[in-house]
Design a protein around this motif. Structure first.
Motif, PDB file in Angstrom:
ATOM      1  N   LEU B 154      37.563 -35.889  -6.561  1.00 17.91           N
ATOM      2  CA  LEU B 154      37.769 -34.516  -6.049  1.00 17.91           C
ATOM      3  C   LEU B 154      37.246 -34.296  -4.811  1.00 17.91           C
ATOM      4  O   LEU B 154      37.786 -33.767  -3.822  1.00 17.91           O
ATOM      5  CB  LEU B 154      37.325 -33.384  -7.067  1.00 17.91           C
ATOM      6  CG  LEU B 154      38.376 -32.807  -7.738  1.00 17.91           C
ATOM      7  CD1 LEU B 154      37.832 -31.769  -8.965  1.00 17.91           C
ATOM      8  CD2 LEU B 154      39.519 -32.252  -7.097  1.00 17.91           C
ATOM      9  N   PRO B 155      35.850 -34.949  -4.621  1.00 11.01           N
ATOM     10  CA  PRO B 155      35.173 -34.576  -3.136  1.00 11.01           C
ATOM     11  C   PRO B 155      36.067 -34.807  -1.945  1.00 11.01           C
ATOM     12  O   PRO B 155      36.593 -35.783  -2.023  1.00 11.01           O
ATOM     13  CB  PRO B 155      33.834 -35.241  -3.579  1.00 11.01           C
ATOM     14  CG  PRO B 155      33.742 -35.495  -4.870  1.00 11.01           C
ATOM     15  CD  PRO B 155      34.934 -35.533  -5.276  1.00 11.01           C
ATOM     16  N   GLY B 156      35.944 -34.101  -0.932  1.00 10.63           N
ATOM     17  CA  GLY B 156      36.667 -34.144   0.111  1.00 10.63           C
ATOM     18  C   GLY B 156      37.642 -32.921   0.479  1.00 10.63           C
ATOM     19  O   GLY B 156      37.370 -32.044  -0.380  1.00 10.63           O
ATOM     20  N   ALA B 157      38.199 -33.030   1.605  1.00  7.07           N
ATOM     21  CA  ALA B 157      38.514 -31.825   2.274  1.00  7.07           C
ATOM     22  C   ALA B 157      40.028 -31.441   1.403  1.00  7.07           C
ATOM     23  O   ALA B 157      40.537 -32.129   0.835  1.00  7.07           O
ATOM     24  CB  ALA B 157      38.857 -31.752   3.572  1.00  7.07           C
ATOM     25  N   GLY B 158      40.538 -30.193   1.639  1.00  7.77           N
ATOM     26  CA  GLY B 158      41.877 -29.795   1.010  1.00  7.77           C
ATOM     27  C   GLY B 158      41.972 -29.131  -0.201  1.00  7.77           C
ATOM     28  O   GLY B 158      40.949 -29.407  -1.266  1.00  7.77           O
ATOM     29  N   HIS B 159      43.017 -28.922  -0.681  1.00  4.21           N
ATOM     30  CA  HIS B 159      43.448 -28.476  -1.937  1.00  4.21           C
ATOM     31  C   HIS B 159      43.543 -29.202  -2.952  1.00  4.21           C
ATOM     32  O   HIS B 159      43.817 -30.433  -2.832  1.00  4.21           O
ATOM     33  CB  HIS B 159      44.701 -27.270  -1.775  1.00  4.21           C
ATOM     34  CG  HIS B 159      44.230 -26.224  -1.042  1.00  4.21           C
ATOM     35  ND1 HIS B 159      43.439 -25.363  -1.265  1.00  4.21           N
ATOM     36  CD2 HIS B 159      45.104 -25.946   0.125  1.00  4.21           C
ATOM     37  CE1 HIS B 159      43.724 -24.371  -0.289  1.00  4.21           C
ATOM     38  NE2 HIS B 159      44.665 -24.638   0.751  1.00  4.21           N
ATOM     39  N   ALA B 160      43.195 -28.780  -4.376  1.00  6.13           N
ATOM     40  CA  ALA B 160      43.321 -29.783  -5.443  1.00  6.13           C
ATOM     41  C   ALA B 160      43.970 -28.843  -6.737  1.00  6.13           C
ATOM     42  O   ALA B 160      43.566 -27.758  -6.954  1.00  6.13           O
ATOM     43  CB  ALA B 160      42.304 -30.408  -5.979  1.00  6.13           C
ATOM     44  N   ILE B 161      44.785 -29.577  -7.290  1.00  2.00           N
ATOM     45  CA  ILE B 161      45.329 -28.749  -8.601  1.00  2.00           C
ATOM     46  C   ILE B 161      45.183 -29.447  -9.896  1.00  2.00           C
ATOM     47  O   ILE B 161      45.333 -30.878  -9.819  1.00  2.00           O
ATOM     48  CB  ILE B 161      47.054 -28.548  -8.465  1.00  2.00           C
ATOM     49  CG1 ILE B 161      47.145 -27.556  -7.332  1.00  2.00           C
ATOM     50  CG2 ILE B 161      47.578 -27.902  -9.858  1.00  2.00           C
ATOM     51  CD1 ILE B 161      48.808 -27.494  -6.939  1.00  2.00           C
ATOM     52  N   LEU B 162      44.467 -29.172 -10.829  1.00  2.00           N
ATOM     53  CA  LEU B 162      44.147 -29.742 -12.122  1.00  2.00           C
ATOM     54  C   LEU B 162      45.026 -29.544 -13.183  1.00  2.00           C
ATOM     55  O   LEU B 162      45.046 -28.268 -13.475  1.00  2.00           O
ATOM     56  CB  LEU B 162      42.580 -29.608 -12.314  1.00  2.00           C
ATOM     57  CG  LEU B 162      41.643 -30.167 -11.593  1.00  2.00           C
ATOM     58  CD1 LEU B 162      41.757 -30.152 -10.157  1.00  2.00           C
ATOM     59  CD2 LEU B 162      40.191 -29.990 -11.824  1.00  2.00           C
ATOM     60  N   ASP B 163      45.707 -30.400 -13.764  1.00  2.00           N
ATOM     61  CA  ASP B 163      46.619 -30.213 -14.649  1.00  2.00           C
ATOM     62  C   ASP B 163      45.896 -30.456 -16.079  1.00  2.00           C
ATOM     63  O   ASP B 163      45.399 -31.504 -16.194  1.00  2.00           O
ATOM     64  CB  ASP B 163      47.988 -30.977 -14.463  1.00  2.00           C
ATOM     65  CG  ASP B 163      48.878 -30.723 -15.850  1.00  2.00           C
ATOM     66  OD1 ASP B 163      48.586 -29.656 -16.505  1.00  2.00           O
ATOM     67  OD2 ASP B 163      49.830 -31.572 -15.907  1.00  2.00           O
ATOM     68  N   ALA B 164      45.392 -29.474 -16.742  1.00  3.95           N
ATOM     69  CA  ALA B 164      44.335 -29.674 -17.729  1.00  3.95           C
ATOM     70  C   ALA B 164      45.221 -29.966 -19.151  1.00  3.95           C
ATOM     71  O   ALA B 164      46.419 -29.754 -19.273  1.00  3.95           O
ATOM     72  CB  ALA B 164      43.646 -28.333 -18.204  1.00  3.95           C
ATOM     73  N   PRO B 165      44.533 -30.577 -20.306  1.00  6.21           N
ATOM     74  CA  PRO B 165      44.988 -30.806 -21.519  1.00  6.21           C
ATOM     75  C   PRO B 165      44.921 -29.345 -22.399  1.00  6.21           C
ATOM     76  O   PRO B 165      44.452 -28.568 -21.827  1.00  6.21           O
ATOM     77  CB  PRO B 165      44.030 -31.521 -22.370  1.00  6.21           C
ATOM     78  CG  PRO B 165      42.940 -31.772 -21.197  1.00  6.21           C
ATOM     79  CD  PRO B 165      43.007 -30.890 -20.251  1.00  6.21           C
TER      80      PRO B 165
END
Lengths: 120, 288
Positions: B154-165
């Motif tokens: 994850l670390p780093g610029a920008g958006h992230a989307i986490l698809d969880a269980p």
């Protein structure tokens, strides 16, 4: 010599629990003094995993050199074997009946786990 | 901005929301499939530039010549992965969570560590999306360490989307930690509401801002809506119960590509969760 029996009860006429890892109690019977003590194993009833391992540790710590139960999984078998505990399968129906069968030598020693583990 | 998409009940549409959000964002985004026991986001994305990395955990390895059978290791381990009662320890590697505690408490320095593979991280690209997914090996029951390895990207610029269980257990907690916002997807049915309540309790315990997406709006009843209103939980989006959505899904197509009329729904969801951080924060404060 002491023998462990898996059981839901606290007396010799209680049923033999055919489950080992998730038995509620163990009766530890001393063949020399013909007395027994009861060890609580309820902590394992709802364990997500590792019930067989922990039950085997409990039996090992009790000083028992033999276990009589209905079935035994692979991890418990490994721990019991490492602790030098003989394993016998019996269908009971009671602890007393299983004890009598043990005394008469009609139980044969288990060569391995007879059920699959519930995990992995 | 890290947005996690979770639910109590399984099958409510977490992956549908995740992949359609990711594509609708337009700009570069990392999509992390943290449902490592059955990753499925890749089914909806045509990907290339595939890479794979093995993920191990560190499990104990005992040097029996140095062990005096004191049993400290076994007493420390909460999972019975290492067992000793005056004997040389037995190791059950499949039970080990890889915490390293047994090696630290061993007074003889008899315990070292060795790698045990638990799964892989697969990365690939699909237009604006970098897909990073964990895939747990068959027979391994140790999802959180793999999820943490996925999130280490994850670390780093920008958006992230986490698809969880699905659910509210350890793998979900491992996914949601450090998220900036949680989208809870539910369906407007008694079962959906029951598990939504569990999920709401969970995110409140984690003290994370969150809102609700109702999928298959039109089936069931209005109790999810009533619950959200009473609890001051922001209702972020309603996805209609439209057979064409299910048909596109069954073909592995993105809703926003197969049915362009739904693009605006996801753009509004992005606006509420990813872009306007201050507005999100305000709605969280109101909810709290």
């Amino acid at each position: 010599m002491k023998i462990a029996f898996s059981t839901p009860g606290s007396k010799l006429d209680a049923p033999l629990d055919t489950r080992f890892g998730r038995a509620a109690k163990f009766i530890i019977y001393d063949l020399d003094s013909e007395t027994f003590e009861v060890m609580d194993n309820r902590q394992n009833l709802n364990a997500a995993q590792g019930a067989g391992i922990q039950s085997a540790e409990t039996v090992a710590r009790s000083g028992a050199k033999a276990l009589v139960s209905g079935h035994c999984g692979p991890k418990a078998f490994r721990v019991l074997q490492a602790a030098g505990i003989q394993i016998f399968y019996s269908e009971g129906p009671t602890v007393a009946a299983a004890l009598e069968a043990y005394r008469q030598g009609s139980l044969t020693e288990a060569a391995g786990a007879d059920v699959e583990g519930h995990w992995a | 901005m890290i947005v996690a998409v979770a639910s109590g009940k399984g099958g409510t549409g977490k992956t549908t929301v995740s992949v359609n959000m990711a594509r609708s964002l337009g700009s570069k985004v990392r999509l992390l499939d943290c449902d490592v026991e059955e990753p499925n986001a890749h089914l909806f994305l045509r990907t290339d530039q595939h890479e794979q990395q093995e993920v191990p955990i560190r499990v104990p390895q005992v040097d029996e010549s140095r062990c005096d059978g004191c049993g400290e290791c076994g007493r420390f381990c909460a999972y019975h992965a290492i067992v000793s009662f005056g004997t040389k320890p037995l190791v059950f590697a499949e039970m080990c969570h890889g915490c390293g505690g047994c090696a630290k408490v061993c007074p003889k320095g008899a315990i070292g560590e060795t790698d045990r593979r638990i799964g892989v991280i697969e990365t690939s690209r699909s237009e604006n999306i970098t897909l990073i997914q964990g895939r747990l090996d068959v027979g391994v029951a140790m999802a959180p360490p793999l999820i943490r390895a996925v999130k280490a990207r994850l670390p780093g610029a920008g958006h992230a989307i986490l698809d969880a269980p699905p659910g509210t257990s350890c793998p979900v907690i491992a996914t949601l930690r450090d998220a900036d916002y949680v989208v809870l997807v539910t369906e407007p049915t008694p079962f959906g509401l029951h598990d939504l309540k569990l999920a709401v309790d969970m995110v409140r315990e984690l003290d994370l801002p969150f809102g609700v997406v109702v999928n298959r709006y039109g089936v069931g009843d209005d109790r999810v809506h009533v619950f959200c209103r009473e609890q001051n939980i922001p209702l972020l989006l309603e996805i209609p119960d439209d057979r064409r959505i299910a048909e596109a899904y069954s073909r592995g197509e993105l809703m926003v590509e197969a049915l362009p009329e739904y693009r605006s729904l996801f753009q509004s969801l992005i606006a509420k969760t990813m872009l306007l951080e201050t507005e999100v924060q305000e709605s969280h404060n109101q909810a709290g």
